[in-house]
Design an enzyme around this catalytic site. Structure first.
Site, PDB file in Angstrom:
ATOM      1  CE  LYS A  72      -2.531   0.216   3.628  1.00 41.79           C
ATOM      2  NZ  LYS A  72      -1.739   1.074   4.530  1.00 41.79           N
ATOM      3  CB  THR A  74       5.274   0.087  -2.403  1.00 35.31           C
ATOM      4  OG1 THR A  74       6.063  -0.363  -1.287  1.00 35.31           O
ATOM      5  CG2 THR A  74       6.111   0.033  -3.662  1.00 35.31           C
ATOM      6  NE  ARG A  95      -0.017   5.321   8.764  1.00 36.77           N
ATOM      7  CZ  ARG A  95      -0.299   4.080   9.139  1.00 36.77           C
ATOM      8  NH1 ARG A  95      -0.696   3.830  10.368  1.00 36.77           N
ATOM      9  NH2 ARG A  95      -0.176   3.085   8.296  1.00 36.77           N
ATOM     10  CE  LYS A 106       3.096  -2.357   9.326  1.00 31.68           C
ATOM     11  NZ  LYS A 106       3.853  -1.229   8.753  1.00 31.68           N
ATOM     12  CB  ALA A 274      -4.297   1.556  11.212  1.00 30.37           C
ATOM     13  CG  PHE A 302      -3.774  -2.330   9.661  1.00 32.97           C
ATOM     14  CD1 PHE A 302      -2.630  -3.062   9.378  1.00 32.97           C
ATOM     15  CD2 PHE A 302      -3.942  -1.873  10.960  1.00 32.97           C
ATOM     16  CE1 PHE A 302      -1.683  -3.349  10.357  1.00 32.97           C
ATOM     17  CE2 PHE A 302      -3.000  -2.154  11.947  1.00 32.97           C
ATOM     18  CZ  PHE A 302      -1.880  -2.888  11.643  1.00 32.97           C
ATOM     19  CG  PHE A 383       4.071 -10.161  -6.556  1.00 33.89           C
ATOM     20  CD1 PHE A 383       5.138 -10.378  -5.694  1.00 33.89           C
ATOM     21  CD2 PHE A 383       3.071  -9.300  -6.145  1.00 33.89           C
ATOM     22  CE1 PHE A 383       5.205  -9.756  -4.454  1.00 33.89           C
ATOM     23  CE2 PHE A 383       3.118  -8.671  -4.914  1.00 33.89           C
ATOM     24  CZ  PHE A 383       4.193  -8.899  -4.062  1.00 33.89           C
ATOM     25  CD1 TRP A 411       8.952  -3.239  -4.045  1.00 34.36           C
ATOM     26  CD2 TRP A 411       9.686  -4.490  -5.753  1.00 34.36           C
ATOM     27  NE1 TRP A 411      10.034  -3.965  -3.594  1.00 34.36           N
ATOM     28  CE2 TRP A 411      10.500  -4.739  -4.621  1.00 34.36           C
ATOM     29  CE3 TRP A 411       9.966  -5.165  -6.948  1.00 34.36           C
ATOM     30  CZ2 TRP A 411      11.568  -5.644  -4.644  1.00 34.36           C
ATOM     31  CZ3 TRP A 411      11.019  -6.060  -6.981  1.00 34.36           C
ATOM     32  CH2 TRP A 411      11.814  -6.294  -5.835  1.00 34.36           C
TER      33      TRP A 411
END
Length: 558
Positions: A72, A74, A95, A106, A274, A302, A383, A411
């Protein structure tokens, strides 16, 4: 093919001096407070003194998270760079990451691959010291609270009903539950206590929802630290702590300016959880970004049931914001996990698993389009193992809802991989007008508001309120807090309060265990399930891989 790590990509980037980035963001030098060559704070006076009108606001959210990852942040950064590449005047608002997850499991919050904000090491570590200031203000209030009790307790604070915790920005499970004030009369009054991680502190939420220093101070004064022997709330204002706390936060409230790998101005400021807070960057940074760009891309934490719901029902309501478009990020891999496949089985084409998992995406999309009535696009973070058949399946299902699907390869390709998404976002902003609505009205009772979220957003059938929560709701209603918005704390891994219910479960009830007020932030926190406000480190923490050489170059940070 060997891929560079995120930190290697970031360190290879030739950053522009922050003055150049500020100029690109229409920020005059007199409003710039530099923190070295590549970071700066912006004087909030700019908000009142600029004659620029607001640009378009794009919210990036995602499907329900899985261990397969969605990308998200990215996507948010890559979309901003994509908008810049197609000639738009754009800013991004994000953020700040917490040190706890950085050293835990994480990871950070600076994006990944070729869609990152830099300097990523600084952003992921101490940055401009905002979180330290928030921690200091939090702990000053705790110290003044305990000192008041030690010095005679004229407010009659019941030590068994103190709700204010200390905090530290680190994953440290040993501090969750402690007893302090030990060592005899001169060392305080012994009591049960505990620590939250700094991002879970109400002061973080307060800072991110404040519109000015004056608003910040007023919100701080309303924070409830506990209750007296008569059962009445005791506030920060009664302890006379808000002035000193605001002094500690006077620089932290100023939005931070950095840049993406492609030189797009990025306002990175604040970072509330979140699941127990509203999970969005600061109102001031969002409003500043909106003034300084024709398009502002921001994200909420999230999945859309948590982050986007709170962005829309809490932040937008308090700040008077309305998104012009919403991007829902998904991956084929994550949807197959929602369809019941293990993480080790995601590389093979599997339309059956996709068919079982895609209702999760469709419910999030339907919520944005039909509950909140906002223009929406699905971004599939592609991907190499995704097949054309799998992608075509998602496109067809989303089209049934009247929503387009765009492939994103940010990405691997940065802004170039976000151009198609950028064009669809521009089309939504220019051609489709939303009719923004909240999911509930503030005049409803606390229980009715919770039920509205569960039924409209989660897709559940209702709520079960424990006797303890019923008593708490009655107390908060009697105290006049019942007209506040609701901030539901629940697992991020399911629409329900059960993390094992993947996909788009139906017919479930959400159990309400605890209800408390964040009077400074201005919302009611509703706790479902077991929500952790102080995480622990994993068996092999990320901190074990992080190192620095004799020249100060950091390695192992993602």
């Amino acid at each position: 093919m060997a891929y560079l790590s995120d930190i290697e990509i970031a360190q290879a980037c030739e950053m522009k001096p922050i003055g150049e980035i500020a100029a690109a963001a229409h920020v005059d030098e007199k409003y710039l407070e530099q923190y070295g060559r590549y970071k700066a704070k912006i004087d909030p006076a700019l908000l009142n003194e600029t004659d620029r009108t607001n640009g378009k606001l794009i919210l990036v959210t995602a499907i329900t998270p899985t261990p397969a990852g969605e990308g998200k942040t990215t996507t948010t950064i890559g979309l901003a760079d994509g908008l810049k590449r197609i000639g738009k005047d754009v800013t991004v608002a994000l953020r700040e990451p917490s040190l706890g997850p950085v050293f835990g499991v994480k990871g950070g919050a600076a994006g990944g691959g070729y869609a990152q904000v830099v300097p990523m090491e600084d952003i992921n570590l101490h940055f401009t010291g905002d979180f330290h200031a928030i921690g200091a203000a939090n702990n000053l209030l705790a110290a003044m609270l305990d000192n008041h009790i030690q010095q005679g307790n004229s407010l009659g604070i019941d030590v068994r009903r103190i709700t204010w915790k200390r905090c530290v920005d680190m994953n440290d499970r040993h501090l969750r539950f402690i007893v302090d004030g030990m060592g005899g009369k001169v060392n305080g009054v012994p009591r049960e206590d505990g620590f939250d991680i700094t991002v879970a502190s109400e002061i973080m939420a307060v800072l991110c929802l404040s519109s000015s220093i004056t608003d910040l101070k007023e919100r701080l004064s309303r924070i409830i630290v506990g209750y007296n022997f008569a059962g009445e709330p005791v506030t920060c204002g009664q302890l006379k702590a808000q002035g000193a706390m605001t002094a500690l936060l006077k620089d932290a409230i100023k939005p931070n300016l950095v840049q993406t790998l492609e030189g797009t101005p990025a306002f990175v400021h604040g970072g509330p959880f979140a699941n127990i807070a509203h999970g969005c960057n600061s109102v001031m940074a969002t409003k500043l970004a909106l003034k300084m760009g024709d398009y502002t891309v921001t994200e909420a934490g999230f999945g859309a049931d948590l982050g986007a719901e709170k962005f829309l029902d809490i932040k937008c309501r308090m700040a008077g914001l309305v998104p012009d478009a919403v991007v829902v990020v998904a991956t084929v891999r994550a949807l197959k996990m929602h369809g019941g496949r293990a993480k080790t089985e995601l590389a093979n084409e599997d339309i059956e698993a996709l068919e079982k998992g895609i209702p999760n995406l469709l419910r999030h999309v339907s919520n944005m389009k039909n509950v909140y009535k906002l223009p929406c696009v699905v971004a599939v973070n592609r991907f190499p193992t995704d097949t054309d058949a799998e992608i075509d399946f998602i496109i067809a299902k989303c089209r049934e809802l009247g929503v387009n699907t765009v492939l994103s390869t940010v990405w691997a390709e940065g802004g170039k991989g976000g151009e198609a998404l950028a064009r669809e976002v521009v089309r939504l902003c220019e051609e489709e007008k939303g009719d923004f609505a909240f999911s509930y009205d503030l005049d409803l009772s606390i229980e009715e508001k919770i039920e509205a979220i569960v039924k409209k957003v989660y897709g559940g059938q209702g709520i079960v309120v424990t006797p303890q929560a019923k008593k708490q709701i009655a107390e908060l209603t009697a105290l006049g807090f019942d007209k506040m918005p609701i901030c539901v704390a629940k697992t991020q891994y399911s629409f329900s309060d059960d993390p094992t219910k993947l996909g788009a479960p139906e017919g479930f009830d959400v159990t309400i265990k605890n209800v408390k007020v964040s009077a400074g932030a201005g919302f009611i926190v509703v706790l479902t399930g077991d929500i952790m406000t102080m995480p622990g480190l994993p068996k092999v923490p990320a901190a074990e891989r992080i190192d620095v050489d004799e020249n100060g170059k950091i390695t192992g940070l993602f």
